[in-house]
Design a protein around this motif. Structure first.
Motif, PDB file in Angstrom:
ATOM      1  N   UNK A  41       0.824  -1.212   0.000  1.00 47.81           N
ATOM      2  CA  UNK A  41       0.000   0.000   0.000  1.00 47.81           C
ATOM      3  C   UNK A  41       0.858   1.261   0.000  1.00 47.81           C
ATOM      4  N   UNK A  42       0.306   2.387  -0.419  1.00 48.75           N
ATOM      5  CA  UNK A  42       1.105   3.618  -0.493  1.00 48.75           C
ATOM      6  C   UNK A  42       1.818   3.978   0.804  1.00 48.75           C
ATOM      7  N   UNK A  43       1.178   3.684   1.955  1.00 45.86           N
ATOM      8  CA  UNK A  43       1.817   4.011   3.233  1.00 45.86           C
ATOM      9  C   UNK A  43       3.135   3.275   3.427  1.00 45.86           C
ATOM     10  N   UNK A  44       3.263   2.105   2.823  1.00 50.89           N
ATOM     11  CA  UNK A  44       4.475   1.310   3.027  1.00 50.89           C
ATOM     12  C   UNK A  44       5.619   1.748   2.123  1.00 50.89           C
ATOM     13  N   UNK A  45       5.329   2.537   1.096  1.00 49.92           N
ATOM     14  CA  UNK A  45       6.343   2.851   0.097  1.00 49.92           C
ATOM     15  C   UNK A  45       7.344   3.893   0.572  1.00 49.92           C
ATOM     16  N   UNK A  46       7.058   4.558   1.680  1.00 49.98           N
ATOM     17  CA  UNK A  46       8.043   5.488   2.252  1.00 49.98           C
ATOM     18  C   UNK A  46       9.151   4.741   2.969  1.00 49.98           C
ATOM     19  N   UNK A  47       8.856   3.510   3.387  1.00 54.10           N
ATOM     20  CA  UNK A  47       9.851   2.718   4.092  1.00 54.10           C
ATOM     21  C   UNK A  47       9.216   1.526   4.770  1.00 54.10           C
ATOM     22  N   UNK A  48       9.793   0.341   4.574  1.00 50.68           N
ATOM     23  CA  UNK A  48       9.211  -0.872   5.149  1.00 50.68           C
ATOM     24  C   UNK A  48      10.261  -1.972   5.171  1.00 50.68           C
ATOM     25  N   UNK A  49      10.235  -2.762   6.252  1.00 52.40           N
ATOM     26  CA  UNK A  49      11.042  -3.978   6.346  1.00 52.40           C
ATOM     27  C   UNK A  49      10.124  -5.055   6.898  1.00 52.40           C
TER      28      UNK A  49
END
Length: 770
Positions: free
Chosen positions: A148-156
């Motif tokens: 989702x767009x919220x995860x595209x700023x940073x996610x592991x």
């Protein structure tokens, strides 16, 4: 035209391919592609870099050839590997990064990314080239995930790939997402396949950008700088979290030197403070208050970016870009050096999040176990018969199955209006159409104290059976086993799966696979003792299963005793339909007595524990009547209490007197109000209105059976027993309009053909399956 461009980088680490249930031997391969979710844009993620970690399987005959990038569809394919047997592990240990240009967005992405994993298959060639055979490989299964767009700023995050019921595997994958600075502006949506991150390439675009500066700052430049700041903050925080979790230091001591613009660091003072603090980290234990870090951004100061000239904005953007590249490359190096610890941490975090993630489709409640003896309306009253109508006075809407189905349907309608907007990776097998998922109503029954011995207690003649030690089964030294340390002790965990009427030993393979995902150390027995023999006497079926279980158990015990110390044994059972009555008959068999103290979890899938008294399905009742008239199926007579003229001499009545559920620590009854093959109350071991209103001998016998079973489930004061009823409400639209749906068979079989409900239940309560 904005000149400060950012790119989306998504790294996928493929660790292990574990074959759970592939039906065909041959050569397999994983193919990965990425794209934006919206159909308006056809741009896809481009493979940017590939790193082959050290892997034990390199050079093995199980892996052949090399990984491949296809420039036509921008896909990445792993090295082909050969699957020869069940539960085989192939360690791929490959990191692939994909990159998207974000020039279609003003700042952070507003569209989700779809990750597509494709399983490719080619048969083994007996006399020919394996490479040539694999050139003809075809796609056999697909599993998609949504970022989702919220995860595209940073996610592991951990991201297990299962594919489907016909290609049941587990691929251990972790996904790492960040936003980085683009080296220069590209009008095309595609990044060249040889595009990589290194400082020499990054610096190439500065001269061109400086020549095109003017005095006006583009609003998009400000937005993209803020987007890069947000990603910077998230990446630094995630690095800190990983460092603490695995107790290892991530060396980012050069971060201050990368922020070479003094004015920029003055505007974002906390970023430089973070860098200097982390510089003196000690074995993953951050100093100077980093635990409370909410972000490296001071948004009031960031607003001053609007007053920057283009030259100042470019310096800020490039300085921040340097820091991001440094942090990202440092993380990738840290991941390579500690891949196993990072994977274990992210997998544990994923497992912990399942209960919250899937709570959308689950309703929870707690009820008290009845303290008193459940009785019919005439019990204890005048002996004068009551003339009343039993079933005709009951409205259909008042029936418990209809009430349960209505409650679930209302919840399903609320899901259609729900906007699921979280930061986690979304499995499209579940999130593809959320309104089509089964609704699971979990009823946690709080155990009441056991009823005191009285005339109403049918347990008063049953002595408590003492658990027998299995240490006498071994020829090895018993004293040494008792004194061994807990660290060296091995727990033998056995799960027995029992099919139903006219079933197959692999009927419960989907439930078995889910159990294996939760605990890969279990030994499982898919019972074959009664395959093609379920038309006979339930007593004989129970005896055959008991002998099969004892034989399996002794073999596994002997193997465990030879390989090490056997500290404990846990025996669990899963049954479908009349398989549950076979299990209870097995538990009552005398040869199982030494093992009763080791019973652990019992899962009943639509089991007719109270038989077919008061079945509300007239269609099914007619079928049973016809079946009994035309055939001599003994178990059908036992299920309908027609195996003896005296109902108190029937098999099922007397089975309920035996302590078949007493020794299990966890009892989970799974039912469905849509199941027309098994009475709802019988699968849930609870009373029904028809029985309570029935003043005949049949009504009293039914309630005796019910109270006997509930007495077994009630825990002693020294015991802690978990008793749950899980009501599964399937999406009936998926069944279609056919004869199976009409007679209620579709829901009964859905327990075998779907594993979504099992995922929801088992991952929400993993402690019962470990």
């Amino acid at each position: 035209m904005a000149m400060l461009n950012i790119v989306q980088e998504i790294a996928i680490y493929i660790d292990r391919f574990h074959n759970l249930d592939l039906f065909q031997q041959g050569w397999y391969q994983m193919k990965i592609t990425m794209r934006w979710e919206d159909s308006e844009y056809v741009s896809v993620g481009t493979p940017a870099r590939i790193v082959q970690y050290e892997a034990s399987d390199i050079g093995s005959s199980s892996i052949y050839g090399a990984w491949r990038i296809d420039d036509i569809d921008n896909s990445f394919s792993t090295r082909p590997f050969q699957i020869k047997y069940a539960r085989q592990d192939i360690h791929l240990c490959t990191m692939i990064t994909f990159r998207f240009l974000l020039d279609r967005f003003e700042g952070l992405p507003t569209t989700a990314v779809i990750m597509k994993f494709e399983l490719m298959y080619a048969p083994t060639v007996q006399n020919g080239s394996n490479l040539q055979a694999f050139l003809d490989a075809s796609s056999c299964a697909i599993h998609e995930f949504r970022l989702p767009p919220k995860s595209l700023s940073g996610l592991h995050s951990y991201c297990p790939v299962y594919f489907d019921a016909l290609h049941y595997v587990l691929v251990d994958i972790t996904v790492h997402v960040s936003i980085l600075r683009a080296t220069s502006y590209h009008s095309a949506l595609k990044v060249p396949s040889n595009f990589g991150i290194n400082e020499a390439v990054v610096d190439q675009g500065y001269g061109m950008l400086n020549r095109e500066l003017d005095d006006v700052v583009d609003v998009k430049d400000v937005i993209r700088t803020k987007a890069l700041l947000t990603a910077h903050d998230i990446l630094l925080e995630e690095l800190l979290k990983l460092s603490k979790a695995i107790d290892l230091t991530i060396d980012i001591s050069e971060l201050v030197s990368k922020g070479n613009n003094v004015e920029f660091l003055n505007y974002v003072p906390r970023a430089s403070q973070v860098a200097s603090n982390v510089e003196v980290s000690v074995q993953g234990k951050p100093q100077n208050g980093l635990e409370g870090l909410n972000g490296a951004l001071d948004f009031q100061n960031v607003e001053k970016l609007h007053s920057f000239s283009k030259s100042e904005m470019l310096d800020c953007f490039n300085s921040l870009g340097d820091q991001m590249l440094y942090l990202w490359n440092n993380f990738l190096k840290f991941h390579r050096d500690n891949k196993t610890k990072v994977l274990d941490f992210l997998r544990d975090a994923w497992a912990e999040d399942r209960k919250a993630e899937w709570s959308i489709w689950m309703l929870h409640s707690k009820v008290e176990m009845p303290h008193h003896y459940i009785k019919c309306e005439s019990h204890g009253s005048s002996t004068k018969p009551k003339h009343r109508r039993v079933s005709s006075s009951l409205k259909v809407s008042d029936e418990p199955p209809q009430t349960a189905a209505t409650r679930a349907e209302l919840h399903r309608r609320s899901i259609t209006q729900m906007r699921i907007n979280n930061r986690s990776i979304q499995d499209m097998q579940v999130f593809g159409d959320p309104s089509r998922m089964p609704i699971v109503v979990v009823e946690r029954v709080m155990n009441a104290p056991r009823r005191t011995i009285s005339d109403n207690s049918y347990m008063k003649h049953i002595e408590l059976m003492e658990s027998h030690s299995l240490q006498t089964q071994f020829n090895s030294a018993t004293v040494d086993n008792q004194l061994m340390s807990k660290v060296d002790a091995f727990t033998l965990k056995i799960v027995v799966f029992v099919h139903g009427f006219q079933g197959h030993h692999l009927d419960l393979q989907l439930v078995r696979n889910q159990w294996l995902l939760i605990d890969p150390n279990i030994e499982f027995l898919m019972s074959e003792a009664n395959e093609d023999k379920t038309s006979g006497d339930l007593r004989e079926m129970g005896q055959r299963l008991a002998q099969e279980v004892i034989s399996f158990l002794k073999r596994r015990m002997d193997k465990a005793s030879r390989s090490g110390h056997l500290g404990d044994i846990r025996i669990s059972f899963v049954g479908h339909s009349i398989g549950n009555l076979i299990i209870r008959t097995t538990i009552a068999d005398s040869i199982m007595e030494p093992y009763l103290g080791y019973l652990h979890t019992y899962v009943s899938l639509s089991g007719p524990h109270l038989g077919y008294l008061y079945n509300s399905s007239s269609t099914f009742n007619s079928g049973l009547w016809l079946l009994k008239r035309l055939t001599d199926i003994r178990c059908i007579h036992q299920l309908t209490f027609t195996d003896d003229p005296d109902i108190q001499k029937t098999f099922l009545y007397n089975l309920c007197k035996l302590k078949t559920l007493y020794h299990f620590k966890h009892i989970i009854l799974v039912s469905s109000p849509q199941d027309g093959y098994v009475p709802y109350h019988s699968a849930r071991i609870e009373s029904c209105q028809a029985a309570v209103h029935d003043t005949s001998k049949r009504g009293r016998v039914f309630l005796e059976m019910l109270n006997n079973l509930l007495d077994q489930i009630r825990a002693n004061s020294s015991q802690h027993r978990v008793f749950m009823r899980c009501d599964v409400n399937f999406d009936t639209a998926a069944f279609g309009k056919n004869f199976d749906s009409f007679i209620g068979r579709a829901a009964h079989v859905e327990f075998l053909e779907s594993d979504i409900y099992a995922r929801f239940i088992m991952w929400s309560f993993p402690q019962f399956f470990r």
